[in-house]
Design a protein around this motif. Structure first.
Motif, PDB file in Angstrom:
ATOM      1  N   VAL A 422      -6.491  -6.854  -4.502  1.00  0.00           N
ATOM      2  CA  VAL A 422      -5.650  -6.560  -3.336  1.00  0.00           C
ATOM      3  C   VAL A 422      -4.992  -5.208  -3.506  1.00  0.00           C
ATOM      4  O   VAL A 422      -4.851  -4.437  -2.549  1.00  0.00           O
ATOM      5  CB  VAL A 422      -4.577  -7.668  -3.171  1.00  0.00           C
ATOM      6  CG1 VAL A 422      -3.581  -7.302  -2.072  1.00  0.00           C
ATOM      7  CG2 VAL A 422      -5.238  -9.000  -2.880  1.00  0.00           C
ATOM      8  N   SER A 423      -4.605  -4.889  -4.743  1.00  0.00           N
ATOM      9  CA  SER A 423      -3.926  -3.628  -5.027  1.00  0.00           C
ATOM     10  C   SER A 423      -4.146  -3.251  -6.476  1.00  0.00           C
ATOM     11  O   SER A 423      -4.264  -4.121  -7.344  1.00  0.00           O
ATOM     12  CB  SER A 423      -2.417  -3.763  -4.751  1.00  0.00           C
ATOM     13  OG  SER A 423      -1.707  -2.660  -5.252  1.00  0.00           O
ATOM     14  N   PHE A 424      -4.217  -1.950  -6.749  1.00  0.00           N
ATOM     15  CA  PHE A 424      -4.216  -1.442  -8.118  1.00  0.00           C
ATOM     16  C   PHE A 424      -2.815  -1.021  -8.541  1.00  0.00           C
ATOM     17  O   PHE A 424      -2.632  -0.406  -9.592  1.00  0.00           O
ATOM     18  CB  PHE A 424      -5.173  -0.255  -8.267  1.00  0.00           C
ATOM     19  CG  PHE A 424      -6.621  -0.662  -8.312  1.00  0.00           C
ATOM     20  CD1 PHE A 424      -7.101  -1.463  -9.338  1.00  0.00           C
ATOM     21  CD2 PHE A 424      -7.501  -0.238  -7.336  1.00  0.00           C
ATOM     22  CE1 PHE A 424      -8.443  -1.836  -9.379  1.00  0.00           C
ATOM     23  CE2 PHE A 424      -8.839  -0.605  -7.375  1.00  0.00           C
ATOM     24  CZ  PHE A 424      -9.320  -1.409  -8.395  1.00  0.00           C
ATOM     25  N   GLY A 425      -1.808  -1.349  -7.738  1.00  0.00           N
ATOM     26  CA  GLY A 425      -0.435  -0.997  -8.061  1.00  0.00           C
ATOM     27  C   GLY A 425      -0.057   0.370  -7.518  1.00  0.00           C
ATOM     28  O   GLY A 425      -0.793   1.008  -6.765  1.00  0.00           O
ATOM     29  N   THR A 447      14.986  -2.257  -5.955  1.00  0.00           N
ATOM     30  CA  THR A 447      13.563  -2.120  -5.620  1.00  0.00           C
ATOM     31  C   THR A 447      12.702  -2.461  -6.824  1.00  0.00           C
ATOM     32  O   THR A 447      13.155  -2.414  -7.968  1.00  0.00           O
ATOM     33  CB  THR A 447      13.226  -0.691  -5.167  1.00  0.00           C
ATOM     34  OG1 THR A 447      13.512   0.225  -6.240  1.00  0.00           O
ATOM     35  CG2 THR A 447      14.023  -0.310  -3.927  1.00  0.00           C
ATOM     36  N   VAL A 448      11.444  -2.802  -6.548  1.00  0.00           N
ATOM     37  CA  VAL A 448      10.465  -3.077  -7.601  1.00  0.00           C
ATOM     38  C   VAL A 448       9.295  -2.116  -7.433  1.00  0.00           C
ATOM     39  O   VAL A 448       8.704  -2.035  -6.353  1.00  0.00           O
ATOM     40  CB  VAL A 448       9.953  -4.533  -7.530  1.00  0.00           C
ATOM     41  CG1 VAL A 448       8.823  -4.751  -8.538  1.00  0.00           C
ATOM     42  CG2 VAL A 448      11.087  -5.508  -7.797  1.00  0.00           C
ATOM     43  N   THR A 449       8.965  -1.394  -8.503  1.00  0.00           N
ATOM     44  CA  THR A 449       7.812  -0.492  -8.504  1.00  0.00           C
ATOM     45  C   THR A 449       6.740  -1.034  -9.429  1.00  0.00           C
ATOM     46  O   THR A 449       7.009  -1.316 -10.610  1.00  0.00           O
ATOM     47  CB  THR A 449       8.210   0.916  -8.975  1.00  0.00           C
ATOM     48  OG1 THR A 449       9.174   1.466  -8.086  1.00  0.00           O
ATOM     49  CG2 THR A 449       6.989   1.833  -9.028  1.00  0.00           C
ATOM     50  N   LEU A 450       5.536  -1.205  -8.898  1.00  0.00           N
ATOM     51  CA  LEU A 450       4.396  -1.600  -9.725  1.00  0.00           C
ATOM     52  C   LEU A 450       3.716  -0.347 -10.245  1.00  0.00           C
ATOM     53  O   LEU A 450       3.367   0.548  -9.466  1.00  0.00           O
ATOM     54  CB  LEU A 450       3.391  -2.407  -8.914  1.00  0.00           C
ATOM     55  CG  LEU A 450       3.761  -3.815  -8.461  1.00  0.00           C
ATOM     56  CD1 LEU A 450       2.574  -4.441  -7.735  1.00  0.00           C
ATOM     57  CD2 LEU A 450       4.174  -4.673  -9.627  1.00  0.00           C
ATOM     58  N   LEU A 451       3.517  -0.274 -11.548  1.00  0.00           N
ATOM     59  CA  LEU A 451       2.799   0.866 -12.103  1.00  0.00           C
ATOM     60  C   LEU A 451       1.322   0.770 -11.713  1.00  0.00           C
ATOM     61  O   LEU A 451       0.791  -0.329 -11.528  1.00  0.00           O
ATOM     62  CB  LEU A 451       2.947   0.902 -13.625  1.00  0.00           C
ATOM     63  CG  LEU A 451       4.170   1.669 -14.164  1.00  0.00           C
ATOM     64  CD1 LEU A 451       5.472   1.052 -13.688  1.00  0.00           C
ATOM     65  CD2 LEU A 451       4.135   1.739 -15.685  1.00  0.00           C
ATOM     66  N   PRO A 452       0.631   1.898 -11.610  1.00  0.00           N
ATOM     67  CA  PRO A 452      -0.769   1.889 -11.152  1.00  0.00           C
ATOM     68  C   PRO A 452      -1.755   1.555 -12.269  1.00  0.00           C
ATOM     69  O   PRO A 452      -1.563   1.948 -13.425  1.00  0.00           O
ATOM     70  CB  PRO A 452      -0.976   3.322 -10.666  1.00  0.00           C
ATOM     71  CG  PRO A 452      -0.049   4.141 -11.509  1.00  0.00           C
ATOM     72  CD  PRO A 452       1.160   3.273 -11.750  1.00  0.00           C
TER      73      PRO A 452
END
Length: 717
Positions: A422-425, A447-452
């Motif tokens: 769905v996502s690679f971040g 906030t929440v940040t997903l690393l790639p």
């Protein structure tokens, strides 16, 4: 002057059954009678060599009054055992050493009446007994040795590693009571966690009612009670141990494979196989529920002061086995504190494939809750330590599957070709969108940040690690290894990065190992053999509870060096059938490295080493040309590169270039909070990285078989 008493032992003899069990023999096994015959041959000799002596000292110059005791059998028995090992008569050496151990236990029992008399003279009682290295840290041995003047009175000294020499020596500490009628000199069943003991006088652990017709494992999950199950509830790992204390559960084939007849008679079962046909009550042992870990970053346990006027964030590493959360001072760009825990998703399986399958079978929400609830608890723990702080940003690193499960994304595209996550971040979203409406109030402004990540099987944890190690750099070729459950690796050379994921399995994180555990207090993290005796190190010097990945590697190297394990991975008798005993756990279980465990280690290290060789071959680089080898992950905290090379996990010519890098995934997540360029740099790494699919590579298949064997052609460290 301190009151030191010297007591000599008399008529001490070894106990046959105790000695044979300490030496690794099991009653009823084919080797038991052989061991008995050897015991009888050695008994007259050990009686000639033991010189039992003890020194006692009362400590009354502090608030907690105590009694220190050091017991020893003397140096002669140690020299005789050494002679057996020097002549390569390992079986006699191990048994002779075990016989000496049983004599030491007998000597302690002989001392107890005399200790009681001495305490009556002092007008005090004994409140509690402790043994160094069991329920109190080994470091207390230095204090005890000073108190009893051990080198002068007994000829006993303490090494820098807090080991008593001669080897057959022991340190005991008694807490004193002001009530002379209280004498708890021996083992107290009421406070004991030895659940397997048939003579115990009480019950420990959580008592859980279970309904007729429902799996005990399912009941425990519904009640939020964690029991480890790396095999995903298939009855293959034997770790979801529970004991029936009320009612009956039929014995399954899986139960019979993991428990002795006595254990089964005492009600021990595997939770995942236990389906009662009546309402019952079970006990979940305390040691199974106490899983809070001790490792997160090189700074774990080093708590820094915090300034409420600064801005704070939280860096999160979601590992397949372990979770880590760091409180980050974004103003001063530093980590303040770190907590870690085991990932409770392991009850659905130790590897990402098992988690993907569970999610695709409708358990995705449960998997999401398992990790989110644990992370919330860890965040609340940090905020409780530092009252008044406000976390406004959270940065999360994990492999692609872990990030999907954390976010609640569908995993249907992760398990089969052509792999479409769905996502690679790389996205940033409000924290309340991730954690839901029941999230704490402080998350409303967070906030929440997903690393790639790079690909389906080389995720953001690797991107973060590459950035943290400065790759791709301007120096020579560098190899990055994250030796976790998935065995990800990357080779950086000439401004390019080639990545791969080796199907290592969880063995190097303690998974699929019979006594394996994560990096928690009491996990065996190091092993060596000194004069034929096993010397172990545990995390936090705590009593042994299992063995983690670095302990697995060092124990394997130790067995290779001693000749107990051959190059093909076969244990010598009597250890082939029953495993090699490492230590005894508080619940009475003997921690053993079994033949099955060795096979798991061979498969894990074979896959990782083969993957490394494939990457280097495709890039035209030999191991001798590597300028640096970075070993990352929680696994890397205690890794000894020489021991890793000894079992063939690393090339021998890389030992000097190997650098233990710790949790680089967590370090990369923290960097996203403190360095405005870090996220963009990681996205650049994702764009230039090329993936080698090892499963499609014929060279990998060939090398995998080759590197499963242990190369012991060179001297072992």
């Amino acid at each position: 002057m301190r009151d030191i008493r010297i007591i000599k032992g008399r008529y001490i003899v070894p106990d046959e059954e105790t000695a044979l069990k300490l030496a690794g023999y099991r009653s009823g096994s084919p080797d038991w009678e052989t061991g008995r015959a050897r015991f009888q041959e050695l008994e007259p000799e050990i009686k000639r060599h033991i010189q039992p002596k003890a020194a006692l000292a009362f400590i009354e110059d502090r608030q907690e009054r105590g009694l220190f005791i050091i017991l020893t059998l003397g140096s002669a028995v140690t020299r005789r055992a050494d002679a057996f090992f020097d002549s390569r008569d390992y079986l006699s050496g191990v048994l002779f050493d075990a016989m000496a151990g049983s004599c030491l236990f007998a000597f302690e029992k002989q001392l107890l009446p005399q200790i009681k008399v001495i305490c009556q003279e002092k007008g005090c009682g004994i409140a509690c007994r402790h043994e160094a290295g069991m329920d109190i840290p080994l470091s207390v041995q230095a204090e005890a040795a000073t108190a009893v003047a051990a080198e002068r009175t007994l000829g006993v000294r303490v090494t820098e590693d807090m080991v008593l020499l001669p080897a057959q020596s022991m340190c005991i500490v008694f807490d004193l009571s002001r009530d002379p009628s209280v004498f708890r000199l021996e083992h107290d069943c009421r406070s004991c966690t030895q659940n397997h003991c048939p003579t115990r006088g009480g019950k420990t652990g959580a008592h859980i009612p279970c309904r007729n017709g429902q799996s005990v494992w399912q009941t425990l999950q519904e009640q939020g009670i964690f029991v480890p199950a790396p095999c995903g509830g298939k009855g293959l790992c034997g770790k979801c141990r529970i004991r029936v204390c009320q009612g009956q559960i039929p014995v399954t084939a899986e139960d019979a494979a993991f428990f002795s007849a006595a254990d089964l008679q005492n009600g021990w079962r595997l939770a995942c196989r236990a389906i009662p046909d009546e309402d019952i009550e079970v006990i979940v042992p305390t040691c199974e529920t106490n899983i809070f870990a001790s490792l997160g970053s090189p700074r774990d346990g080093v708590k820094e002061p915090a300034d409420p006027s600064h801005s704070y964030g939280a860096a999160v590493d979601i590992g397949t086995t372990t979770l880590a959360v760091a409180l980050v001072d974004m103003t001063q760009r530093r980590i303040v504190d770190t907590v870690t825990a085991l990932n409770r998703q392991t009850r659905f399986g130790a590897d990402v494939i098992s988690r993907i399958q569970a999610a695709n079978m409708g358990r995705g929400r449960v998997l999401q809750q398992a990790v989110q609830q644990e992370l919330l608890r860890m965040l609340q723990t940090l905020l409780h330590r530092y009252q008044g702080l406000q976390v406004t940003r959270i940065a999360v690193a994990g492999n692609t599957t872990m990030e999907h499960l954390f976010m609640g994304y569908s995993c249907s595209g992760l398990g089969t070709w052509p792999f479409s996550p769905v996502s690679f971040g790389g996205e940033t979203v409000p924290a309340v969108q991730v954690f839901g409406k029941d999230s704490p109030a402080w998350m409303s402004a967070c906030t929440v940040t997903l690393l790639p990540g790079i690909s389906t099987y080389v995720g953001a944890d690797i991107t973060a690690g590459l950035w943290a190690c400065g790759l791709p750099g301007k120096g020579g070729p560098a190899l990055f290894l994250d030796l976790g459950t998935n065995g990800e690796m990357a080779l950086a050379a000439d401004g390019r990065i080639t990545v791969a994921s080796a199907p290592a399995g969880p063995a190097l994180e303690g998974g699929n190992i019979s006594c394996g555990t994560g990096s928690i207090p009491g996990a065996i993290c190091g092993a060596d053999m000194l004069h034929g005796r096993v010397q172990l190190r545990t995390i936090a010097d705590a009593p042994p509870v299992g063995i983690c990945g670095t302990g697995v590697i060092e124990a394997t190297a130790m067995l290779l060096k001693s000749g107990i394990l051959d190059a093909a991975g076969k244990l010598q008798e009597p250890y082939f059938h029953d495993g090699f005993p490492l230590a005894q756990r508080a619940d009475g279980d003997t921690l053993r490295l079994t033949q099955k465990d060795i096979r798991e280690i061979q498969m894990a290290k074979g896959a990782i080493r083969a993957g490394m060789e494939v990457l280097m071959a495709h890039c035209g680089i030999g191991s001798e040309a590597l300028a640096q080898v970075y070993v990352a992950g929680g696994f890397g905290y205690y890794l000894n590169p020489e021991k890793a090379a000894a079992i063939g996990l690393l090339p021998a010519d890389c030992i000097g270039q190997a650098a233990v890098s710790g949790n680089t995934s967590l370090a990369g997540a923290a960097a996203v909070l403190t360095d405005e360029r870090a996220l963009a740099d990681m996205q650049y790494i994702c764009r230039i990285a090329e993936e080698n699919i090892l499963g499609n590579d014929d060279m990998f298949q060939t090398l995998y078989i080759q590197y499963m064997n242990f190369d012991i052609s060179r001297p072992l460290p």
